[in-house]
Scaffold this active site. Structure first.
Site, PDB file in Angstrom:
ATOM      1  N   HIS A  54      -1.799  26.021 -38.474  1.00  0.00           N
ATOM      2  CA  HIS A  54      -1.284  24.695 -38.114  1.00  0.00           C
ATOM      3  C   HIS A  54      -2.405  23.778 -37.639  1.00  0.00           C
ATOM      4  CE1 HIS A  54       2.080  22.050 -37.561  1.00  0.00           C
ATOM      5  NE2 HIS A  54       1.745  21.777 -36.315  1.00  0.00           N
ATOM      6  N   LYS A 110      10.628  18.096 -42.884  1.00  0.00           N
ATOM      7  CA  LYS A 110      11.689  18.277 -41.899  1.00  0.00           C
ATOM      8  C   LYS A 110      12.809  17.275 -42.138  1.00  0.00           C
ATOM      9  CE  LYS A 110       9.087  20.288 -38.053  1.00  0.00           C
ATOM     10  NZ  LYS A 110       8.704  20.131 -36.630  1.00  0.00           N
ATOM     11  N   TYR A 160      -2.851  11.909 -32.113  1.00  0.00           N
ATOM     12  CA  TYR A 160      -4.193  12.039 -32.678  1.00  0.00           C
ATOM     13  C   TYR A 160      -5.142  10.974 -32.143  1.00  0.00           C
ATOM     14  CZ  TYR A 160      -1.861  15.318 -35.678  1.00  0.00           C
ATOM     15  OH  TYR A 160      -1.132  16.388 -36.116  1.00  0.00           O
ATOM     16  N   ARG A 165       2.564  21.248 -43.624  1.00  0.00           N
ATOM     17  CA  ARG A 165       3.019  22.315 -42.729  1.00  0.00           C
ATOM     18  C   ARG A 165       2.984  23.609 -43.541  1.00  0.00           C
ATOM     19  NH1 ARG A 165       6.760  17.994 -42.059  1.00  0.00           N
ATOM     20  NH2 ARG A 165       6.743  17.116 -39.948  1.00  0.00           N
ATOM     21  N   HIS A 176       5.694  12.554 -40.327  1.00  0.00           N
ATOM     22  CA  HIS A 176       6.228  12.398 -38.982  1.00  0.00           C
ATOM     23  C   HIS A 176       7.327  11.343 -38.989  1.00  0.00           C
ATOM     24  CE1 HIS A 176       2.333  13.975 -36.873  1.00  0.00           C
ATOM     25  NE2 HIS A 176       3.158  14.948 -37.202  1.00  0.00           N
ATOM     26  N   ARG A 192      -3.753  21.501 -40.284  1.00  0.00           N
ATOM     27  CA  ARG A 192      -3.000  20.250 -40.483  1.00  0.00           C
ATOM     28  C   ARG A 192      -3.433  19.208 -39.465  1.00  0.00           C
ATOM     29  NH1 ARG A 192       2.231  17.753 -41.701  1.00  0.00           N
ATOM     30  NH2 ARG A 192       3.365  17.243 -39.785  1.00  0.00           N
TER      31      ARG A 192
END
Length: 304
Positions: free
Chosen positions: A250, A182, A285, A159, A276, A253
């Site tokens: 982004h 995150k 994806y 990110r 994730h 990525r």
């Protein structure tokens, strides 16, 4: 208007989100705005300040009224779903603390929306974008910096906040990086040779002292590099190349993940590389890949 008791409860919930879940400051600000907006609506809707006791009595019709009002404010389904998620999270915490039944709030259904699929670049376009970034600044160290940042996004699937969170302590860059993503979750990300080379080239040219504990990527005056600067230089490069507006930092990525998947990468491994929390996020994806395959199929299939 929000009652002092409700405001204190909101603050307590936000502090819990930060302490237990490691929510980022931007996330906390968004949560705070969403729940504060809900509480303010309920004050007007009910015609009185909503202290803790009134909040425990919010019913199904109240929730429908708030959702109808929010949709009337030109809030899209995706944003409304996000707001509802924040309100539900707040109410779970409040119900546990105050000992009441929050079913009316927790059973509210979010509107359905079409999940936006990631828009990756073709491998050639991704490489062209990286190459063109170097041409956007006449200052050599700035050109090298921009190219190094975006190479990390594409080469490691970072990110932009993660790339800009690197410090001088990450130099010299080895074959792997420990990234804090995150929620404060750490992961190990392999670093391909072109990314290592791009960062090393930037570090040699950078006029500032890149010592441990200081930002690796610097702005013109030596402060931390602003994400907007990366977005602006990417906009300039994609315009020069005639790439669509979806060619953002982004998107690099997304391109990393999609190109790995197309090359036969394992979905679970890609989930780990991207950081994730849920495999369902990474599964977007597979939809991208399926779309590409169907396009090839439609072009190749005989029409009879």
């Amino acid at each position: 208007m929000i009652s002092p008791a409700a405001r204190d409860a909101l603050q307590g919930w936000l502090e819990t989100q930060k302490a237990l879940k490691g929510a980022a400051d931007n996330t906390l600000e968004a949560y705070g705005r969403d729940v504060a907006g809900f509480l303010a609506f309920m004050t007007g809707h009910k015609g009185e300040m909503q202290g803790i006791a009134p909040l425990t009595r919010i019913g199904v019709t109240d929730m429908r009224a708030w959702m109808a009002f929010t949709r009337g404010e030109n809030v899209g389904p995706r944003s409304l779903a996000r707001k509802l998620s924040a309100v539900k999270s707040f109410y779970r915490w409040l119900a546990e603390r105050e000992g009441f039944d929050a079913t009316a709030v927790l059973s509210a259904r979010a509107p359905k929306f079409q999940r936006k699929l990631p828009r990756p670049l073709a491998p050639e376009a991704a490489q062209d974008l990286i190459d063109t970034l170097e041409l956007q600044s006449a200052t050599p160290w700035v050109a090298a910096r921009d190219q190094a940042v975006v190479t990390l996004l594409y080469g490691c699937g970072l990110r932009i906040s993660e790339a800009l969170g690197l410090t001088g302590g990450d130099l010299p860059m080895g074959e792997a990086l420990r990234i804090t993503g995150k929620g404060g979750k750490e992961r190990i990300v392999p670093v391909i040779a072109p990314a290592r080379d791009a960062v090393a080239h930037y570090a040699r040219l950078c006029p500032f002292d890149l010592r441990p504990g200081t930002p690796l990527f610097r702005g013109m005056r030596g402060g931390p590099l602003n994400p907007r600067a990366v977005q602006k230089v990417t906009e300039a490069a994609r315009t020069q190349l005639g790439l669509p507006a979806t060619a953002t930092p982004h998107a690099m990525r997304h391109s990393f993940a999609t190109h790995l998947l197309n090359a036969g990468g394992d979905l679970r491994a890609i989930q780990e590389l991207l950081g994730h929390a849920s495999l369902s996020t990474t599964q977007a994806y597979t939809a991208v890949d399926t779309s590409r395959l169907m396009e090839v199929y439609r072009k190749a299939h005989p029409k009879g």
